[in-house]
Design a protein around this motif. Sequence first.
Motif, PDB file in Angstrom:
ATOM      1  N   ASN A  89       0.828  -1.196   0.000  1.00  0.00           N
ATOM      2  CA  ASN A  89       0.000   0.000   0.000  1.00  0.00           C
ATOM      3  C   ASN A  89       0.868   1.253   0.000  1.00  0.00           C
ATOM      4  N   GLU A  90       1.910   1.249   0.843  1.00  0.00           N
ATOM      5  CA  GLU A  90       2.826   2.380   0.908  1.00  0.00           C
ATOM      6  C   GLU A  90       3.612   2.533  -0.391  1.00  0.00           C
ATOM      7  N   ALA A  91       4.021   1.390  -0.972  1.00  0.00           N
ATOM      8  CA  ALA A  91       4.767   1.429  -2.231  1.00  0.00           C
ATOM      9  C   ALA A  91       3.924   2.066  -3.339  1.00  0.00           C
ATOM     10  N   GLY A  92       2.635   1.748  -3.339  1.00  0.00           N
ATOM     11  CA  GLY A  92       1.746   2.339  -4.335  1.00  0.00           C
ATOM     12  C   GLY A  92       1.644   3.839  -4.166  1.00  0.00           C
ATOM     13  N   LYS A  93       1.570   4.288  -2.920  1.00  0.00           N
ATOM     14  CA  LYS A  93       1.506   5.725  -2.652  1.00  0.00           C
ATOM     15  C   LYS A  93       2.798   6.417  -3.087  1.00  0.00           C
ATOM     16  N   ILE A  94       3.926   5.786  -2.778  1.00  0.00           N
ATOM     17  CA  ILE A  94       5.220   6.371  -3.149  1.00  0.00           C
ATOM     18  C   ILE A  94       5.361   6.478  -4.666  1.00  0.00           C
ATOM     19  N   GLU A  95       4.927   5.422  -5.369  1.00  0.00           N
ATOM     20  CA  GLU A  95       5.004   5.445  -6.829  1.00  0.00           C
ATOM     21  C   GLU A  95       4.165   6.590  -7.405  1.00  0.00           C
ATOM     22  N   LYS A  96       2.982   6.805  -6.831  1.00  0.00           N
ATOM     23  CA  LYS A  96       2.132   7.904  -7.294  1.00  0.00           C
ATOM     24  C   LYS A  96       2.785   9.255  -7.014  1.00  0.00           C
ATOM     25  N   MET A  97       3.428   9.381  -5.845  1.00  0.00           N
ATOM     26  CA  MET A  97       4.084  10.649  -5.509  1.00  0.00           C
ATOM     27  C   MET A  97       5.266  10.920  -6.437  1.00  0.00           C
ATOM     28  N   ILE A  98       6.009   9.865  -6.794  1.00  0.00           N
ATOM     29  CA  ILE A  98       7.135  10.028  -7.727  1.00  0.00           C
ATOM     30  C   ILE A  98       6.619  10.530  -9.075  1.00  0.00           C
ATOM     31  N   LYS A  99       5.513   9.947  -9.546  1.00  0.00           N
ATOM     32  CA  LYS A  99       4.933  10.385 -10.815  1.00  0.00           C
ATOM     33  C   LYS A  99       4.459  11.830 -10.726  1.00  0.00           C
ATOM     34  N   THR A 100       3.908  12.204  -9.561  1.00  0.00           N
ATOM     35  CA  THR A 100       3.451  13.586  -9.375  1.00  0.00           C
ATOM     36  C   THR A 100       4.635  14.548  -9.405  1.00  0.00           C
ATOM     37  N   ILE A 101       5.750  14.143  -8.792  1.00  0.00           N
ATOM     38  CA  ILE A 101       6.962  14.973  -8.812  1.00  0.00           C
ATOM     39  C   ILE A 101       7.468  15.140 -10.243  1.00  0.00           C
ATOM     40  N   PHE A 120      -1.552  17.080  -6.275  1.00  0.00           N
ATOM     41  CA  PHE A 120      -1.565  16.406  -4.966  1.00  0.00           C
ATOM     42  C   PHE A 120      -1.869  14.909  -5.074  1.00  0.00           C
ATOM     43  N   GLU A 121      -1.743  14.366  -6.273  1.00  0.00           N
ATOM     44  CA  GLU A 121      -1.981  12.935  -6.447  1.00  0.00           C
ATOM     45  C   GLU A 121      -0.935  12.122  -5.686  1.00  0.00           C
ATOM     46  N   GLY A 122      -1.402  11.125  -4.937  1.00  0.00           N
ATOM     47  CA  GLY A 122      -0.479  10.262  -4.192  1.00  0.00           C
ATOM     48  C   GLY A 122      -0.157  10.756  -2.805  1.00  0.00           C
ATOM     49  N   ILE A 123      -0.527  11.990  -2.495  1.00  0.00           N
ATOM     50  CA  ILE A 123      -0.260  12.540  -1.163  1.00  0.00           C
ATOM     51  C   ILE A 123      -1.487  12.266  -0.309  1.00  0.00           C
ATOM     52  N   ASP A 124      -1.369  11.320   0.586  1.00  0.00           N
ATOM     53  CA  ASP A 124      -2.519  10.831   1.349  1.00  0.00           C
ATOM     54  C   ASP A 124      -2.168  10.786   2.827  1.00  0.00           C
ATOM     55  N   PHE A 125      -2.882  11.567   3.627  1.00  0.00           N
ATOM     56  CA  PHE A 125      -2.612  11.606   5.065  1.00  0.00           C
ATOM     57  C   PHE A 125      -3.683  10.887   5.880  1.00  0.00           C
ATOM     58  N   THR A 126      -4.537  10.115   5.201  1.00  0.00           N
ATOM     59  CA  THR A 126      -5.557   9.364   5.929  1.00  0.00           C
ATOM     60  C   THR A 126      -4.909   8.197   6.655  1.00  0.00           C
ATOM     61  N   ASN A 127      -5.589   7.676   7.660  1.00  0.00           N
ATOM     62  CA  ASN A 127      -5.057   6.554   8.433  1.00  0.00           C
ATOM     63  C   ASN A 127      -4.989   5.295   7.581  1.00  0.00           C
ATOM     64  N   ASN A 128      -3.949   4.513   7.778  1.00  0.00           N
ATOM     65  CA  ASN A 128      -3.796   3.258   7.060  1.00  0.00           C
ATOM     66  C   ASN A 128      -4.801   2.244   7.602  1.00  0.00           C
ATOM     67  N   PRO A 129      -5.676   1.675   6.740  1.00  0.00           N
ATOM     68  CA  PRO A 129      -6.684   0.718   7.240  1.00  0.00           C
ATOM     69  C   PRO A 129      -6.073  -0.532   7.839  1.00  0.00           C
ATOM     70  N   TYR A 130      -4.863  -0.900   7.412  1.00  0.00           N
ATOM     71  CA  TYR A 130      -4.234  -2.109   7.932  1.00  0.00           C
ATOM     72  C   TYR A 130      -3.779  -1.910   9.379  1.00  0.00           C
ATOM     73  N   GLU A 131      -3.405  -0.681   9.720  1.00  0.00           N
ATOM     74  CA  GLU A 131      -3.022  -0.418  11.109  1.00  0.00           C
ATOM     75  C   GLU A 131      -4.233  -0.605  12.016  1.00  0.00           C
ATOM     76  N   LYS A 132      -5.393  -0.136  11.557  1.00  0.00           N
ATOM     77  CA  LYS A 132      -6.614  -0.307  12.336  1.00  0.00           C
ATOM     78  C   LYS A 132      -6.921  -1.788  12.519  1.00  0.00           C
ATOM     79  N   GLU A 133      -6.710  -2.571  11.441  1.00  0.00           N
ATOM     80  CA  GLU A 133      -6.964  -4.012  11.513  1.00  0.00           C
ATOM     81  C   GLU A 133      -6.018  -4.677  12.498  1.00  0.00           C
ATOM     82  N   ALA A 134      -4.746  -4.255  12.479  1.00  0.00           N
ATOM     83  CA  ALA A 134      -3.765  -4.822  13.404  1.00  0.00           C
ATOM     84  C   ALA A 134      -4.144  -4.525  14.844  1.00  0.00           C
ATOM     85  N   ARG A 135      -4.590  -3.307  15.093  1.00  0.00           N
ATOM     86  CA  ARG A 135      -4.994  -2.939  16.450  1.00  0.00           C
ATOM     87  C   ARG A 135      -6.203  -3.757  16.893  1.00  0.00           C
TER      88      ARG A 135
END
Length: 247
Positions: A89-101, A120-135
Amino acid sequence: MDMRIKEVADLVGVSVRTLHHYDKIGLLVPDEVTDAGYRKYSEENLEMLQQILFFKKLGFSLEYIRKMMHNPGYDREEALKMQREMLENEAGKIEKMIKTIDKTLLYMKGDIEMTNEEKFEGIDFTNNPYEKEARKKWGDEAVEESERRIKKMSHREQEELKDRFDEIYKNLSGIRHTAPESEIAQKGIEEWYEYLNEIGDYSPEAFMGLGQMYVSDKRFTKNIDKYGEGLAQFMCEAMKLFYENRK
């Protein structure tokens, strides 16, 4: 083969001070400390350290990692799968940010046009759903609830609690050589389950996980087996059967 703290630090790329801190806060306690004070880390310790560093890289606090990984229901394989999904999930966000740059650089040169949304494509400050699942999976609600209830008790009540614990452990020790599936064993384990739920909130599944910790964590095994050698293993097996009978 056991490794000393400097060897582990060099292998992993963390400082000796960091490993000392992990030990101090109860996050990663080495399996053995020699008479000379040398910490010795087992293969199991290294596996735990891998999990810790993955979670740390994914933004979990050390305190939460400690509580989560010491939860009776914690499952290493499930955690690894979840960590992989989180990293993807993070890798996908990073790839989008690289393309935006890259697009922004072209935009600055005047080669392309960009909408405000595209900037602002790829810049996402929402909570990671997987962290919520882990908790949710390995949170420490039951443990924290037990601790809260015990802290509210008077000194006398806490002494009575300790005496009750001793009584149950001694009774279980007296039947530890019987078959875990026997009626007397299951009746004794049910008593333990019901008592734990007087001071906490344990589902049958969490109860089974607690039993697994009795044998996987040497500190639990050592303390429980003071009441009788093999008691921790007996309780683990009986608690698993208790859960399976209530699916």
